[in-house]
Design an enzyme around this catalytic site. Structure first.
Site, PDB file in Angstrom:
ATOM      1  N   LYS A  96      10.340   6.311  -0.398  1.00  0.00           N
ATOM      2  CA  LYS A  96       9.777   4.961  -0.506  1.00  0.00           C
ATOM      3  C   LYS A  96       9.287   4.528   0.861  1.00  0.00           C
ATOM      4  O   LYS A  96       9.993   4.674   1.871  1.00  0.00           O
ATOM      5  CB  LYS A  96      10.878   3.986  -1.002  1.00  0.00           C
ATOM      6  CG  LYS A  96      10.380   2.568  -1.215  1.00  0.00           C
ATOM      7  CD  LYS A  96       9.722   2.388  -2.560  1.00  0.00           C
ATOM      8  CE  LYS A  96       8.861   1.138  -2.660  1.00  0.00           C
ATOM      9  NZ  LYS A  96       7.464   1.361  -2.193  1.00  0.00           N
ATOM     10  N   LYS A 120      16.007   1.938   7.571  1.00  0.00           N
ATOM     11  CA  LYS A 120      15.710   0.602   7.031  1.00  0.00           C
ATOM     12  C   LYS A 120      16.090   0.538   5.549  1.00  0.00           C
ATOM     13  O   LYS A 120      16.769  -0.380   5.103  1.00  0.00           O
ATOM     14  CB  LYS A 120      14.214   0.322   7.202  1.00  0.00           C
ATOM     15  CG  LYS A 120      13.764  -1.037   6.725  1.00  0.00           C
ATOM     16  CD  LYS A 120      12.259  -1.126   6.559  1.00  0.00           C
ATOM     17  CE  LYS A 120      11.517  -0.824   7.856  1.00  0.00           C
ATOM     18  NZ  LYS A 120      10.080  -1.205   7.764  1.00  0.00           N
ATOM     19  N   LYS A 132       6.496   7.621   4.569  1.00  0.00           N
ATOM     20  CA  LYS A 132       5.369   6.812   5.022  1.00  0.00           C
ATOM     21  C   LYS A 132       4.109   7.639   4.861  1.00  0.00           C
ATOM     22  O   LYS A 132       4.169   8.862   4.868  1.00  0.00           O
ATOM     23  CB  LYS A 132       5.545   6.428   6.503  1.00  0.00           C
ATOM     24  CG  LYS A 132       4.794   5.181   6.907  1.00  0.00           C
ATOM     25  CD  LYS A 132       5.503   3.929   6.444  1.00  0.00           C
ATOM     26  CE  LYS A 132       4.725   2.689   6.767  1.00  0.00           C
ATOM     27  NZ  LYS A 132       5.571   1.493   6.601  1.00  0.00           N
ATOM     28  N   ASP A 172       0.935  -1.405   3.923  1.00  0.00           N
ATOM     29  CA  ASP A 172       1.293  -1.558   5.337  1.00  0.00           C
ATOM     30  C   ASP A 172       0.001  -2.051   5.987  1.00  0.00           C
ATOM     31  O   ASP A 172      -0.859  -2.627   5.295  1.00  0.00           O
ATOM     32  CB  ASP A 172       1.786  -0.224   5.926  1.00  0.00           C
ATOM     33  CG  ASP A 172       2.480  -0.392   7.284  1.00  0.00           C
ATOM     34  OD1 ASP A 172       3.656  -0.770   7.327  1.00  0.00           O
ATOM     35  OD2 ASP A 172       1.829  -0.173   8.336  1.00  0.00           O
ATOM     36  N   ASN A 247      -0.382  -9.910   6.651  1.00  0.00           N
ATOM     37  CA  ASN A 247       0.586 -10.247   5.609  1.00  0.00           C
ATOM     38  C   ASN A 247       1.929 -10.706   6.187  1.00  0.00           C
ATOM     39  O   ASN A 247       2.465 -11.749   5.790  1.00  0.00           O
ATOM     40  CB  ASN A 247       0.772  -9.015   4.702  1.00  0.00           C
ATOM     41  CG  ASN A 247       1.880  -9.220   3.698  1.00  0.00           C
ATOM     42  OD1 ASN A 247       3.055  -9.025   3.998  1.00  0.00           O
ATOM     43  ND2 ASN A 247       1.519  -9.643   2.507  1.00  0.00           N
ATOM     44  N   SER A 383      10.305  -4.554  -2.714  1.00  0.00           N
ATOM     45  CA  SER A 383       9.654  -3.458  -3.439  1.00  0.00           C
ATOM     46  C   SER A 383      10.652  -2.817  -4.406  1.00  0.00           C
ATOM     47  O   SER A 383      10.307  -2.470  -5.540  1.00  0.00           O
ATOM     48  CB  SER A 383       9.168  -2.379  -2.467  1.00  0.00           C
ATOM     49  OG  SER A 383       7.922  -2.721  -1.904  1.00  0.00           O
TER      50      SER A 383
HETATM   51  P1  NDP Z   1      -1.960  -6.412   8.035  1.00  0.00           P
HETATM   52  O1  NDP Z   1      -2.986  -5.345   7.949  1.00  0.00           O
HETATM   53  O2  NDP Z   1      -1.882  -7.430   6.954  1.00  0.00           O
HETATM   54  O3  NDP Z   1      -2.075  -7.203   9.427  1.00  0.00           O
HETATM   55  C1  NDP Z   1      -2.000  -6.531  10.641  1.00  0.00           C
HETATM   56  C2  NDP Z   1      -2.163  -7.532  11.759  1.00  0.00           C
HETATM   57  O4  NDP Z   1      -1.805  -6.916  12.977  1.00  0.00           O
HETATM   58  C3  NDP Z   1      -3.594  -8.010  11.922  1.00  0.00           C
HETATM   59  O5  NDP Z   1      -3.585  -9.314  12.418  1.00  0.00           O
HETATM   60  C4  NDP Z   1      -4.140  -7.025  12.948  1.00  0.00           C
HETATM   61  O6  NDP Z   1      -5.241  -7.529  13.695  1.00  0.00           O
HETATM   62  C5  NDP Z   1      -2.950  -6.830  13.845  1.00  0.00           C
HETATM   63  N1  NDP Z   1      -3.023  -5.477  14.414  1.00  0.00           N
HETATM   64  C6  NDP Z   1      -2.911  -4.311  13.753  1.00  0.00           C
HETATM   65  N2  NDP Z   1      -3.067  -3.263  14.575  1.00  0.00           N
HETATM   66  C7  NDP Z   1      -3.298  -3.780  15.772  1.00  0.00           C
HETATM   67  C8  NDP Z   1      -3.532  -3.206  17.039  1.00  0.00           C
HETATM   68  N3  NDP Z   1      -3.576  -1.862  17.232  1.00  0.00           N
HETATM   69  N4  NDP Z   1      -3.706  -4.061  18.075  1.00  0.00           N
HETATM   70  C9  NDP Z   1      -3.653  -5.407  17.891  1.00  0.00           C
HETATM   71  N5  NDP Z   1      -3.434  -6.004  16.706  1.00  0.00           N
HETATM   72  C10 NDP Z   1      -3.269  -5.203  15.669  1.00  0.00           C
HETATM   73  O7  NDP Z   1      -0.562  -5.622   8.171  1.00  0.00           O
HETATM   74  P2  NDP Z   1       0.917  -6.155   7.899  1.00  0.00           P
HETATM   75  O8  NDP Z   1       1.043  -7.595   8.216  1.00  0.00           O
HETATM   76  O9  NDP Z   1       1.321  -5.673   6.556  1.00  0.00           O
HETATM   77  O10 NDP Z   1       1.741  -5.291   8.958  1.00  0.00           O
HETATM   78  C11 NDP Z   1       2.042  -5.755  10.275  1.00  0.00           C
HETATM   79  C12 NDP Z   1       3.233  -5.000  10.820  1.00  0.00           C
HETATM   80  O11 NDP Z   1       4.362  -5.195   9.957  1.00  0.00           O
HETATM   81  C13 NDP Z   1       3.063  -3.474  10.907  1.00  0.00           C
HETATM   82  O12 NDP Z   1       3.772  -2.999  12.033  1.00  0.00           O
HETATM   83  C14 NDP Z   1       3.743  -2.969   9.640  1.00  0.00           C
HETATM   84  O13 NDP Z   1       4.186  -1.637   9.778  1.00  0.00           O
HETATM   85  C15 NDP Z   1       4.911  -3.947   9.560  1.00  0.00           C
HETATM   86  N6  NDP Z   1       5.549  -4.091   8.263  1.00  0.00           N
HETATM   87  C16 NDP Z   1       4.825  -4.432   7.152  1.00  0.00           C
HETATM   88  C17 NDP Z   1       5.448  -4.592   5.937  1.00  0.00           C
HETATM   89  C18 NDP Z   1       4.723  -5.062   4.730  1.00  0.00           C
HETATM   90  O14 NDP Z   1       5.384  -5.275   3.709  1.00  0.00           O
HETATM   91  N7  NDP Z   1       3.414  -5.264   4.764  1.00  0.00           N
HETATM   92  C19 NDP Z   1       6.895  -4.344   5.783  1.00  0.00           C
HETATM   93  C20 NDP Z   1       7.573  -4.081   7.040  1.00  0.00           C
HETATM   94  C21 NDP Z   1       6.906  -3.934   8.209  1.00  0.00           C
HETATM   95  P3  NDP Z   1      -6.708  -6.944  13.450  1.00  0.00           P
HETATM   96  O15 NDP Z   1      -7.151  -7.541  12.148  1.00  0.00           O
HETATM   97  O16 NDP Z   1      -7.514  -7.406  14.605  1.00  0.00           O
HETATM   98  O17 NDP Z   1      -6.563  -5.453  13.379  1.00  0.00           O
HETATM   99  O1  2IT Z   2       7.336  -0.822   6.777  1.00  0.00           O
HETATM  100  C1  2IT Z   2       7.658  -1.157   5.622  1.00  0.00           C
HETATM  101  O2  2IT Z   2       8.839  -1.334   5.307  1.00  0.00           O
HETATM  102  C2  2IT Z   2       6.589  -1.342   4.636  1.00  0.00           C
HETATM  103  N1  2IT Z   2       5.418  -1.222   4.985  1.00  0.00           N
HETATM  104  C3  2IT Z   2       6.930  -1.662   3.203  1.00  0.00           C
HETATM  105  C4  2IT Z   2       7.321  -0.422   2.444  1.00  0.00           C
HETATM  106  C5  2IT Z   2       7.509  -0.601   0.954  1.00  0.00           C
HETATM  107  O3  2IT Z   2       7.660   0.438   0.309  1.00  0.00           O
HETATM  108  O4  2IT Z   2       7.521  -1.727   0.445  1.00  0.00           O
END
Ligand code: NDP
Ligand code: 2IT
Length: 451
Positions: A96, A120, A132, A172, A247, A383
Site C-alpha cells: 500500500k 508508517k 510506492k 501523492d 492536497n 485509505s
Molecule cells: P500535491 O501535488 O497536491 O502538492 C504538492 C505541493 O508541493 C505543491 O504545492 C508543489 O508546488 C509543492 N512541491 C512539490 N514538489 C516540489 C519541489 N520539488 N519544490 C518545491 N515545491 C514542490 O501533493 P501532496 O500535497 O499530495 O503531497 C505533498 C507532500 O505530502 C509529499 O511529500 C507527499 O509525499 C506527502 N504526502 C502526501 C499524502 C497524500 O495523501 N497526498 C500522504 C502523506 C504524505 P508546485 O505546484 O510548484 O510543484
Molecule cells: O505518503 C503517503 O502516505 C501517501 N502518499 C498516501 C498513500 C496511500 O496509500 O494512501
C-alpha cells in the site's frame, strides 16, 4: 552545525552494504540511515531480529518494477516516460502506498518513499504493507486529454501487478482524484472487474470514501495537536507556516484554522505568499484545485497579501511549522532560523521534508518534532478505511470517518510517545516512530518465516 548521530556497530556494516548495493540513490540512503540510527537499542531487547537478519531483509524491496510508458501528446508527438512500482514489504498486508508524478522521480525517490511507507503503515495499526510508485511525468501544463492518455498507458503495464489483496496504490505529488479516476477506469477496462479496493483516493461517486481527500492534512494537525497537548498547550492563537499548497497543505491550513490557529504563509515551487491576517483557505482552494493556478494568484486577488518570488518560507516567524511540499525542503539553517524565531512545534506533512541536520537542530532545541511517518500517516490510514468500506460495500458519514481518523492519530501519537519513553528518549518522536514501526514489522517477518 549539528553532528550526525552514529550507528550501532552491528548496524554500520549493514548500512554500508545498502549504499554499495544501491549506488547513487541518496534519498533512499538517507531514509534508511534515519531508521537505522534509532534501532540499535531494539537489537539489545530483541536479539532474534539480528538472528533472522531482519534489517538486511527489510532494506531489500520484495519486488521492483520499472517500465516504459509511451503516450501521445496533443500535437501528436510520441512521448516516453519511465514508470516505477517498488513493492517493498508485505509482512503486514497487501502493498500500500501512493503514486508520484513529478519530473524528479527516479528509483531512489520511489525507494525512499516505499521504505518510509513500511513503518508508517505499521504505525497506523491497519493491515497494510509498504510500497510506492510513480513516474517522471510532469503533469504541469498538460491537458486533461494528455494526462488521461498518460495514466492509461501507465496502468496498461501496472495493472498486472495490482489487486485488492496484492497491491493498492493511491495518490501523492501530482496524483489526485482526476488521475486516480483515469487509472481506475483503465484498470476496470482491462480486467473487466469493478474492483473498488484496488486503488484508494477515488471520487465519492465511484467508490471513494469521505475524508480521504482531507485526511493527510487533517491528520497532521491532529497529530501536532496531540504533541502540543502533551506539552501542556494547544493551537489556540498560535501562528503557523505551511509549505506547499497541494492536497496536504490546503487541508492542514483548514484544520489548523478550525482549531484556533492562524496560518500566515504557504508556498509552491515559485515562492511563498504571506497574509498576516491569516490565509483565506477557501480562496486558496479555488485557485489551486478549481483553477489549477499558483499561490502568486492569491496575492493578485488579496491586496493585503504579499508574494515573495523564490523567497524562503522558513524565514517567516511562526510557532508551528508544517512542511507539506517535498523531501529535504527544510535544512539545518532553516531549522535554526525557525527556532530563533520562537517555533515550538514542527509536523512533517510531506515525506522526509527535513534534512538530517534540520531534525537534529529541532531535537536539540527541544522543539516538538513529529516525523512524517507518524504525523502524515492519516492519509494512508484513511485509505485503509476506504478499503474497509469497499470490502463491505458500505459508505460512512464524514463525521464518523473523521472521528476514526482523529482516534487513529491519537493512537499513533500515544504509541510514539510511549515507545520513546520506554527506550530512554522521552519526547523524541523520531525514535518513538522508528522503533515502534520497526518492531511491528520485524515481529511479523519473524513469524512468517524466511520469505
Ligand atoms: P500535491 O501535488 O497536491 O502538492 C504538492 C505541493 O508541493 C505543491 O504545492 C508543489 O508546488 C509543492 N512541491 C512539490 N514538489 C516540489 C519541489 N520539488 N519544490 C518545491 N515545491 C514542490 O501533493 P501532496 O500535497 O499530495 O503531497 C505533498 C507532500 O505530502 C509529499 O511529500 C507527499 O509525499 C506527502 N504526502 C502526501 C499524502 C497524500 O495523501 N497526498 C500522504 C502523506 C504524505 P508546485 O505546484 O510548484 O510543484
Ligand atoms: O505518503 C503517503 O502516505 C501517501 N502518499 C498516501 C498513500 C496511500 O496509500 O494512501
Amino acid at each position: 552545525m549539528a553532528v550526525a548521530a552514529s550507528l550501532d556497530e552491528k548496524i554500520e556494516p549493514i548500512y554500508r552494504e545498502v549504499i554499495r548495493r544501491n549506488p547513487g540513490e541518496v534519498e533512499f540512503h538517507q531514509a534508511v540511515r534515519e531508521v537505522l540510527e534509532s534501532i540499535g537499542p531494539v537489537l539489545v531487547k530483541h536479539p532474534e531480529f539480528a538472528e533472522h537478519r531482519i534489517i538486511e531483509r527489510i532494506c531489500e524491496p520484495e519486488r521492483q518494477i520499472i517500465f516504459r510508458v509511451p503516450w501521445e501528446d496533443d500535437e501528436g508527438n510520441v512521448q516516453i516516460n519511465r514508470g516505477f512500482r517498488v513493492e517493498f514489504n508485505s509482512a503486514l498486508g497487501p502493498y500500500k502506498g501512493g503514486l508520484r508524478f513529478h519530473p524528479s522521480v527516479y528509483l531512489g525517490i520511489v525507494k525512499f518513499l516505499g521504505f518510509e511507507q513500511i513503518f508508517k503503515n505499521a504505525l497506523t495499526g491497519m493491515p497494510i504493507g509498504g510500497a510506492k510508485g510513480g513516474a517522471d511525468f510532469d503533469p504541469k501544463g498538460r491537458s486533461d486529454g494528455e494526462t488521461m492518455r498518460f495514466c492509461q498507458s501507465f496502468m496498461t503495464e501496472l495493472y498486472r501487478h495490482l489487486g485488492e489483496y496484492t497491491d493498492v496504490p493511491a495518490g501523492d505529488i501530482g496524483v489526485g482524484t482526476r488521475e486516480i479516476g483515469f487509472l481506475f477506469g483503465q484498470y476496470k477496462r482491462i480486467t473487466n472487474r469493478y474492483e473498488s479496493a484496488v486503488l484508494t483516493g477515488k471520487g465519492l461517486d465511484w467508490g471513494g470514501a469521505r475524508v480521504r481527500n482531507e485526511a493527510t492534512g487533517y491528520g497532521l494537525v491532529y497529530f501536532v495537536g496531540e504533541m502540543l497537548a502533551a506539552s501542556g498547550t494547544s493551537f489556540d492563537g498560535r501562528t503557523g507556516v505551511v509549505s506547499g499548497s497541494g492536497n496536504v497543505a490546503l487541508h492542514a491550513i483548514e484544520k489548523m484554522h478550525a482549531l484556533g490557529g492562524r496560518v500566515v504563509a504557504c508556498s509552491d515551487s515559485d515562492g511563498y505568499v504571506l497574509d498576516e491576517a491569516g490565509l483565506d483557505v477557501e480562496l486558496l482552494k479555488e485557485i489551486k484545485t478549481v483553477e489549477r493556478g499558483r499561490v502568486s494568484d492569491y496575492a493578485d486577488l488579496r491586496p493585503r497579501a504579499r508574494f515573495a518570488p523564490a523567497g524562503n518560507i522558513w524565514h517567516v516567524p511562526c510557532e508551528v511549522a508544517l512542511p507539506c511540499a517535498t523531501q529535504n525542503e527544510l535544512t539545518g539553517n532553516d531549522a535554526a532560523r525557525l527556532v530563533a524565531n520562537g517555533c515550538i512545534a514542527v509536523g512533517e506533512g510531506a515525506n522526509m521534508p527535513t534534512t538530517p541536520e534540520g531534525v537534529r537542530v529541532f531535537l536539540d532545541a527541544g522543539v516538538a518534532f513529529g516525523p512524517g511517518k507518524a504525523a502524515n500517516a492519516g492519509g494512508v490510514a484513511t485509505s485503509a478505511l476506504e478499503m474497509q468500506q469497499n470490502a463491505s460495500r458500505d459508505s460512512w458519514t464524514f463525521e464518523h470517518t473523521e472521528l476514526r481518523l482523529a482516534e487513529i492519530m491519537r493512537d499513533i501519537h500515544h504509541r510514539c510517545y510511549e515507545t520513546a519513553a520506554e527506550y530512554g528518549k522521552p519526547g523524541n518522536y523520531v525514535a518513538g516512530a522508528n522503533i515502534s514501526g520497526f518492531i511491528k514489522v520485524a515481529a511479523a517477518m519473524v513469524a512468517l518465516g524466511l520469505i
